[in-house]
Design a protein around this motif. Structure first.
Motif, mmCIF file in Angstrom:
data_model
loop_
_atom_site.group_PDB
_atom_site.id
_atom_site.type_symbol
_atom_site.label_atom_id
_atom_site.label_comp_id
_atom_site.label_asym_id
_atom_site.label_seq_id
_atom_site.Cartn_x
_atom_site.Cartn_y
_atom_site.Cartn_z
ATOM 1 N N ALA A 107 85.158 67.469 39.636
ATOM 2 C CA ALA A 107 86.159 68.439 40.064
ATOM 3 C C ALA A 107 87.543 67.800 40.160
ATOM 4 C CB ALA A 107 85.752 69.032 41.414
ATOM 5 N N VAL A 108 87.641 66.580 40.683
ATOM 6 C CA VAL A 108 88.927 65.891 40.799
ATOM 7 C C VAL A 108 89.521 65.618 39.427
ATOM 8 C CG1 VAL A 108 90.029 63.744 41.529
ATOM 9 C CG2 VAL A 108 88.422 64.898 43.054
ATOM 10 N N VAL A 109 88.664 65.111 38.507
ATOM 11 C CA VAL A 109 89.143 64.839 37.147
ATOM 12 C C VAL A 109 89.586 66.125 36.469
ATOM 13 C CG1 VAL A 109 88.460 64.009 34.867
ATOM 14 C CG2 VAL A 109 87.765 62.754 36.909
ATOM 15 N N GLY A 110 88.805 67.211 36.666
ATOM 16 C CA GLY A 110 89.171 68.498 36.060
ATOM 17 C C GLY A 110 90.485 69.025 36.586
ATOM 18 N N MET A 111 90.713 68.915 37.911
ATOM 19 C CA MET A 111 91.980 69.363 38.490
ATOM 20 C C MET A 111 93.152 68.524 37.983
ATOM 21 S SD MET A 111 90.854 70.141 42.434
ATOM 22 C CE MET A 111 92.545 70.516 42.883
ATOM 23 N N SER A 112 92.939 67.219 37.813
ATOM 24 C CA SER A 112 94.021 66.357 37.298
ATOM 25 C C SER A 112 94.389 66.745 35.876
ATOM 26 C CB SER A 112 93.565 64.892 37.348
ATOM 27 O OG SER A 112 93.258 64.499 38.668
ATOM 28 N N LEU A 113 93.375 66.954 35.033
ATOM 29 C CA LEU A 113 93.650 67.371 33.660
ATOM 30 C C LEU A 113 94.335 68.729 33.608
ATOM 31 C CD1 LEU A 113 90.316 66.244 31.919
ATOM 32 C CD2 LEU A 113 92.546 65.109 31.832
ATOM 33 N N ALA A 114 93.898 69.641 34.511
ATOM 34 C CA ALA A 114 94.520 70.963 34.538
ATOM 35 C C ALA A 114 95.985 70.866 34.957
ATOM 36 C CB ALA A 114 93.746 71.870 35.498
ATOM 37 N N GLN A 115 96.313 70.012 35.911
ATOM 38 C CA GLN A 115 97.700 69.842 36.348
ATOM 39 C C GLN A 115 98.551 69.260 35.225
ATOM 40 O OE1 GLN A 115 97.444 67.445 39.864
ATOM 41 N NE2 GLN A 115 96.937 69.177 41.209
ATOM 42 N N ILE A 116 97.996 68.269 34.511
ATOM 43 C CA ILE A 116 98.742 67.686 33.385
ATOM 44 C C ILE A 116 99.015 68.739 32.323
ATOM 45 C CG2 ILE A 116 98.588 66.024 31.492
ATOM 46 C CD1 ILE A 116 97.006 64.218 33.389
ATOM 47 N N TRP A 117 98.024 69.554 32.031
ATOM 48 C CA TRP A 117 98.191 70.591 31.007
ATOM 49 C C TRP A 117 99.225 71.636 31.439
ATOM 50 C CZ3 TRP A 117 97.156 75.892 31.077
ATOM 51 C CH2 TRP A 117 97.217 76.530 29.832
ATOM 52 N N VAL A 118 99.204 72.009 32.718
ATOM 53 C CA VAL A 118 100.160 72.995 33.212
ATOM 54 C C VAL A 118 101.585 72.445 33.138
ATOM 55 C CG1 VAL A 118 100.948 74.215 35.281
ATOM 56 C CG2 VAL A 118 98.526 74.211 34.676
ATOM 57 N N LEU A 119 101.776 71.186 33.560
ATOM 58 C CA LEU A 119 103.111 70.587 33.509
ATOM 59 C C LEU A 119 103.605 70.442 32.080
ATOM 60 C CD1 LEU A 119 102.771 67.838 36.283
ATOM 61 C CD2 LEU A 119 104.077 69.983 36.391
ATOM 62 N N LYS A 120 102.694 70.003 31.201
ATOM 63 C CA LYS A 120 103.066 69.844 29.797
ATOM 64 C C LYS A 120 103.446 71.185 29.195
ATOM 65 C CE LYS A 120 101.386 68.039 25.425
ATOM 66 N NZ LYS A 120 100.251 67.394 24.695
ATOM 67 N N THR A 121 102.691 72.214 29.481
ATOM 68 C CA THR A 121 102.985 73.543 28.946
ATOM 69 C C THR A 121 104.275 74.091 29.529
ATOM 70 O OG1 THR A 121 100.609 73.979 28.747
ATOM 71 C CG2 THR A 121 102.076 75.879 28.691
ATOM 72 N N PHE A 122 104.554 73.835 30.794
ATOM 73 C CA PHE A 122 105.743 74.346 31.456
ATOM 74 C C PHE A 122 107.011 73.747 30.865
ATOM 75 C CE2 PHE A 122 108.935 74.088 34.838
ATOM 76 C CZ PHE A 122 109.032 75.414 35.200
ATOM 77 N N PHE A 123 107.034 72.430 30.609
ATOM 78 C CA PHE A 123 108.242 71.784 30.093
ATOM 79 C C PHE A 123 108.374 71.871 28.584
ATOM 80 C CE2 PHE A 123 107.815 69.555 34.198
ATOM 81 C CZ PHE A 123 109.094 69.743 34.683
ATOM 82 N N SER A 124 107.335 72.250 27.895
ATOM 83 C CA SER A 124 107.407 72.328 26.433
ATOM 84 C C SER A 124 107.837 73.714 25.947
ATOM 85 C CB SER A 124 106.036 72.005 25.814
ATOM 86 O OG SER A 124 105.060 72.960 26.209
ATOM 87 N N ARG A 125 107.955 74.698 26.838
ATOM 88 C CA ARG A 125 108.366 76.018 26.412
ATOM 89 C C ARG A 125 109.873 76.019 26.092
ATOM 90 N NH1 ARG A 125 105.341 80.132 30.652
ATOM 91 N NH2 ARG A 125 103.196 79.698 29.921
ATOM 92 N N SER A 126 110.265 76.779 25.128
ATOM 93 C CA SER A 126 111.662 76.841 24.718
ATOM 94 C C SER A 126 112.483 77.612 25.758
ATOM 95 C CB SER A 126 111.789 77.561 23.367
ATOM 96 O OG SER A 126 111.213 78.846 23.447
ATOM 97 N N GLY A 127 113.672 77.126 26.005
ATOM 98 C CA GLY A 127 114.569 77.791 26.935
ATOM 99 C C GLY A 127 114.280 77.480 28.387
ATOM 100 N N ARG A 128 113.414 76.601 28.618
ATOM 101 C CA ARG A 128 113.068 76.243 30.001
ATOM 102 C C ARG A 128 113.764 74.948 30.387
ATOM 103 N NH1 ARG A 128 110.466 80.222 33.051
ATOM 104 N NH2 ARG A 128 109.223 81.495 31.640
#
Length: 205
Positions: free
Chosen positions: A184-205
């Motif tokens: 669960a800890v590893v899954g939450m860490s990967l999910a946080q990394i994916w969310v941050l990566k997706t958030f900063f990679s969007r155009s206009g953000r």
């Protein structure tokens, strides 16, 4: 002195009993029967059992006479210690059933058949009558004390096995809970990394 020793030996033999102490594993859904021969009417039959490990430490059991009539029985019992008087000569059956259980059961049990004939003294042994009576009573008292000690040892033996089984079960649960927690800890860490990566990679953000 030799005469007294021989008398004591004879009393021990006469007060003896033939017993069967066994340990067996009964798989889920299985049934097992064990048998003991009784040679005379009025003999005492002892039956002891205890579930050492498996499930909730419960088992169904039944004792039947040579005519397949039920003498005593029990459902979902952890252990028992019974003594009854045989009314028929023949083969008595002691059966265990693990029909309702989903786990294998480790069963420790004793089947004992005993008779206690009193020693009859001849006329030539009359002078030893008083000594023999005292020795005889002492022998039976010792036999009773030994039986009590054996029962106490069986009780502690059963408690040891059950506690050990509980410890193993707890260790297994803690192990798998720790594995699940790490996943669960590893899954939450990967999910946080994916969310941050997706958030900063969007155009206009």
């Amino acid at each position: 002195m030799r005469v007294l020793i021989s008398v004591v030996a004879s009393l021990l033999l006469l007060a003896g009993a033939h017993a069967t102490a066994l340990t067996t594993i009964l798989k889920a859904g299985d049934k097992a029967c064990y048998y003991a021969d009784v040679d005379g009417v009025g003999e005492k039959v002892g039956f002891y059992f205890a579930i050492q490990s498996g499930g909730n430490f419960e088992i169904d059991w039944v004792v039947m006479d040579p005519e397949d009539k039920i003498i005593i029985e029990g459902d979902n019992e952890r252990q028992g210690d019974y003594i009854f008087t045989a009314k028929l000569v023949g083969e008595y059956s002691f059966c265990f059933a693990n029909d309702g259980g989903s786990a294998d059961k480790l069963i420790d049990f004793d089947i004992m058949v005993e008779s206690e004939p009193r020693r009859v003294l001849s006329a030539s042994q009359a002078p030893l009558k008083e000594h023999t009576s005292a020795l005889e009573e002492s022998t039976y008292k010792i036999n009773g004390l030994l039986s009590s000690i054996q029962r106490l040892q069986k009780y502690f033996h059963t408690r040891h096995h059950r506690n050990y089984s509980t410890v193993l079960s707890t260790q297994s649960r803690l192990f798998w809970f720790t594995i699940l927690e790490c996943v669960a800890v590893v899954g939450m860490s990967l999910a946080q990394i994916w969310v941050l990566k997706t958030f900063f990679s969007r155009s206009g953000r």
